[in-house]
Design a protein around this motif. Structure first.
Motif, PDB file in Angstrom:
ATOM      1  N   TYR A 123       0.860  -1.168   0.000  1.00 39.67           N
ATOM      2  CA  TYR A 123       0.000   0.000   0.000  1.00 39.67           C
ATOM      3  C   TYR A 123       0.906   1.230   0.000  1.00 39.67           C
ATOM      4  N   ARG A 149      -4.510   6.155   2.393  1.00 39.00           N
ATOM      5  CA  ARG A 149      -3.701   4.995   2.022  1.00 39.00           C
ATOM      6  C   ARG A 149      -4.428   4.220   0.932  1.00 39.00           C
ATOM      7  N   SER A 203      -4.245   0.820  -2.000  1.00 40.45           N
ATOM      8  CA  SER A 203      -3.627  -0.438  -2.395  1.00 40.45           C
ATOM      9  C   SER A 203      -2.857  -0.253  -3.690  1.00 40.45           C
TER      10      SER A 203
END
Length: 121
Positions: free
Chosen positions: A37, A45, A47
């Motif tokens: 991430y 945040r 992926s």
């Protein structure tokens, strides 16, 4: 418990490459999915890439064709090869693992402390 330690971050010019590594250690029964991430300043945040224990991988659209995730199950290590880096790839990159500490325990999420990647234009 599962401890994750990332390495390989740094400063690179646009168009350059970096390879991140993340090793899992500690007392655990199995590690299933491993992922990367990232979080840029002022952003959530997100992926970047995920790889399952059978090596099936998925990528964010923004990194497809440029980043490659891989893992060495024997070493409980996941890698992220980042090519053709762009300034917008600048972020703290976090390693994530989903695993269980015993055969009967539930899967849990584990996170590394993060490693800074800075891409200059």
């Amino acid at each position: 418990q599962v401890q994750l330690v990332e390495s390989g971050g740094g400063l690179v010019q646009a168009g350059g490459s970096l390879r991140l590594s993340c090793a899992a250690s500690g007392s655990f029964f199995s590690i299933n999915a491993m992922a990367w991430y990232r979080q840029a300043p002022g952003k959530q945040r997100e992926s970047v890439a995920v790889i399952l224990s059978g090596s099936s991988a998925n990528y964010a659209d923004s990194v497809k064709g440029r980043f490659t995730i891989s893992r060495d199950n024997a070493k409980n290590t996941v890698y992220l090869q980042m090519n053709s880096l762009k300034p917008e790839d600048t972020a703290v990159y976090y390693c994530n693992a989903v695993g269980r500490t015993t055969r009967s325990s539930p899967n849990r999420n584990y996170w590394g402390p993060g490693t800074q990647v800075t891409v200059s234009s």
